[in-house]
Write an enzyme that holds these catalytic residues in place. Structure first.
Site, PDB file in Angstrom:
ATOM      1  N   ASP A 124       0.785  -1.240   0.000  1.00  0.00           N
ATOM      2  CA  ASP A 124       0.000   0.000   0.000  1.00  0.00           C
ATOM      3  C   ASP A 124       0.815   1.288   0.000  1.00  0.00           C
ATOM      4  O   ASP A 124       0.247   2.377   0.159  1.00  0.00           O
ATOM      5  CB  ASP A 124      -0.963  -0.002   1.197  1.00  0.00           C
ATOM      6  CG  ASP A 124      -2.086  -1.001   0.988  1.00  0.00           C
ATOM      7  OD1 ASP A 124      -2.638  -1.042  -0.117  1.00  0.00           O
ATOM      8  OD2 ASP A 124      -2.400  -1.748   1.929  1.00  0.00           O
ATOM      9  N   ASP A 189      -7.233  -4.107  -5.114  1.00  0.00           N
ATOM     10  CA  ASP A 189      -6.888  -2.790  -4.567  1.00  0.00           C
ATOM     11  C   ASP A 189      -5.499  -2.328  -5.037  1.00  0.00           C
ATOM     12  O   ASP A 189      -5.226  -1.132  -5.142  1.00  0.00           O
ATOM     13  CB  ASP A 189      -6.863  -2.807  -3.033  1.00  0.00           C
ATOM     14  CG  ASP A 189      -7.930  -3.671  -2.387  1.00  0.00           C
ATOM     15  OD1 ASP A 189      -8.352  -4.654  -3.014  1.00  0.00           O
ATOM     16  OD2 ASP A 189      -8.313  -3.391  -1.246  1.00  0.00           O
TER      17      ASP A 189
END
Ligand code: GLY
Length: 413
Positions: A124, A189
Site C-alpha cells: 500500500d 486494490d
C-alpha cells in the site's frame, strides 16, 4: 446537449440573481453548488477533526482513520494503508480554498509519512505516498517531495516477482489469511498503487517502475476478472511458476461475490492505467467495469452501492459511501477519456453520486461525525471491522471527485 443545459441553467441563475441575490458558486453554475457544499463542510469538519485528534495524541504522528465502536476517533500509524488519506484531503482542501492554513496543515501531516518512502512491508505504499506526497508535489512542485515519491517507488518495486509478473499485496505470514492458505496474494486494490510507479518513471526517467506497473496491470486484467467484468478480490499465485492457485475474497460477501470497493478500485485502477499509458485495452477494461457497476440490478437509485453487490440481504444491508466516492472519481476520469456518448453517461452517473453524497443522507451535519465529512462507509464486514462508519478514504475520494467535477464545469462541459 449537456453544455446547452448548463448554459440554460446559468442563464436562469443570471435572471434570478437580479431579483433574489443568486450568486455564482466556485463551480460557476448551480450544478457547482455541491462543490461548495462539500468543501465548506470539509473545512468545518476538519477544523473539528484537528481539535479532536489533538486531544488523543500529543505528537500527532497518528492520522485520522475512522470511528470505533466506542464512538471515539480511531487513528492509524504511518505504516497503515490509510495513512495518506487525511494529508491528501488537506491538500485537496488547500487546492480548493487556496487558504494558507490548509497548506500548512497539509505540509505538516504529509511530513509525518516521510519514513514510509523506505517501507516495503505491504503493497500500500502507493496509496500512502501518492495521496500525501503525490498531491503535495502536484501542487507545490518541490524537489524534496519528488525524491520521496521516487524512493517510495523503489521500495514498492521490491515486492515485484518476475515469475508472477505482479506485486505481492500482503506478506503471507502477516495480515489476513485464507482458509486455503495464500502463497502470493494479489488483491484488486493493488491497482491504485500503480499510480506511484507511473509517476516515479515520469519524474526520474527510470522506466523500470513503468514496466512493473504495466506487467501488474496486464496480469490483473488476465486473472482478476469474471466474464461479466466483475472482479475477484484476491488472486493467489504460485510464486515459483506464476500460475493462479485460487481466486478468493477477504473483504467481500463470498469468493464469488462482487465486493463493492473492489469494483471501485478496479474501475479507478484501469482508468489511471489508461491515463498513464494511452493503452486502449485499459480504457476498454475500465469502461466494461463501469458498465457492470452502473447496470447492476442491485445498484440503488441514489447510485451509492451496497457494500457487496451480491449480499443476499440487499436492500436490508449496509451502503458503502467510500465505494461510491471512489467510483464517482473514476467515472469523472473516464468522462474525460471516453467517446462523447459514454462520457455523458459516466459524467451524469458521477454527478448523481456526488449529489447523493452531498445530501443529508451521507454528508455529516456540521460538528457531527467525529470531524469526518461522509457517513455510512464499510471497512470490512467479514472482519466485523468499521461497519457503517466514516472512513478517511471516503472523504479523500469525495473531495477528489468534487475537484474533478469543478474542472469539468470550468472547462464548460
Ligand atoms: N485497500 C483496502 C480496502 O479497500 O479496504
Amino acid at each position: 446537449m449537456l453544455k446547452l443545459n448548463l448554459l440554460g441553467i446559468a442563464g436562469l441563475c443570471f435572471i434570478a440573481s437580479s431579483f433574489m441575490g443568486c450568486t455564482a458558486q466556485k463551480g460557476e453554475t448551480p450544478q457547482g453548488a455541491i462543490i461548495d457544499t462539500g468543501f465548506t463542510r470539509a473545512s468545518v469538519q476538519f477544523t473539528n477533526m484537528l481539535d479532536t485528534v489533538a486531544k488523543y495524541r500529543t505528537d500527532n504522528k497518528f492520522l485520522p482513520k475512522s470511528v470505533g465502536k466506542d464512538g471515539k476517533n480511531t487513528l492509524s500509524g504511518i505504516y497503515d494503508w490509510t495513512s495518506g488519506f487525511f494529508p491528501g484531503s488537506l491538500w485537496y482542501l488547500y487546492e480548493y480554498s487556496q487558504d494558507q492554513k490548509w497548506k500548512a496543515e497539509a505540509e505538516k501531516w504529509t511530513s509525518f509519512l516521510e519514513p514510509v518512502k523506505d517501507f516495503h512491508g505491504h503493497h500500500d505504499v502507493g496509496f500512502m505516498i501518492y495521496s500525501s506526497y503525490g498531491n503535495g508535489y502536484r501542487l507545490m512542485g518541490n524537489d524534496a517531495y519528488k525524491a520521496v515519491i521516487i524512493q517510495a517507488a523503489r521500495s514498492l518495486s521490491k515486492r515485484y516477482n518476475e515469475k508472477v509478473g505482479a506485486i505481492l499485496s500482503w506478506d503471507t505470514d502477516k495480515g489476513w489469511q485464507s482458509e486455503r492458505g495464500w502463497e502470493y496474494p494479489v488483491i484488486i486494490d493493488n491497482m491504485i498503487n500503480l499510480e506511484l510507479l507511473f509517476k516515479a518513471t515520469e519524474f526520474s526517467g527510470d522506466s523500470s517502475f513503468y514496466k512493473i506497473a504495466v506487467s501488474h496491470a496486464d496480469r490483473t486484467l488476465e486473472n482478476h476478472f469474471r466474464p461479466d467484468y466483475s472482479s475477484f478480490h484476491v488472486v493467489d499465485y504460485d510464486p515459483e511458476t506464476g500460475e493462479v492457485r485460487h481466486r478468493h475474497t477477504a473483504q467481500g460477501f463470498s469468493h464469488e461475490s462482487a465486493w463493492a470497493r473492489g469494483q471501485a478500485w478496479a474501475v479507478y485502477g484501469y482508468a489511471l492505467c489508461y491515463s498513464a499509458t494511452g493503452d486502449e485495452r485499459y480504457l476498454v477494461q475500465a469502461q466494461h467495469i463501469a458498465d457492470y457497476i452502473l447496470n447492476h440490478p442491485n445498484l440503488p437509485a441514489d447510485l451509492i452501492p451496497y457494500w457487496d453487490f451480491n449480499d443476499p440481504k440487499i436492500p436490508n444491508t449496509y451502503r458503502d459511501a467510500s465505494a461510491g466516492a471512489i467510483i464517482a472519481s473514476a467515472l469523472l476520469s473516464l468522462a474525460d477519456m471516453a467517446d462523447p456518448e459514454k462520457a455523458a453517461t459516466y459524467q451524469d452517473a458521477a454527478v448523481k453520486m456526488l449529489q447523493s453524497l452531498s445530501s443529508d443522507d451521507y454528508l455529516a451535519k456540521p460538528g457531527t461525525n467525529n470531524g469526518f465529512i461522509l457517513k455510512h462507509s464499510v471497512g470490512s464486514i467479514p472482519h466485523d471491522n468499521e461497519i457503517d462508519v466514516p472512513l478517511s478514504y471516503a472523504d479523500y475520494y469525495y473531495l477528489e471527485a468534487l475537484l474533478k467535477y469543478q474542472a469539468i464545469l470550468k472547462a464548460g462541459n
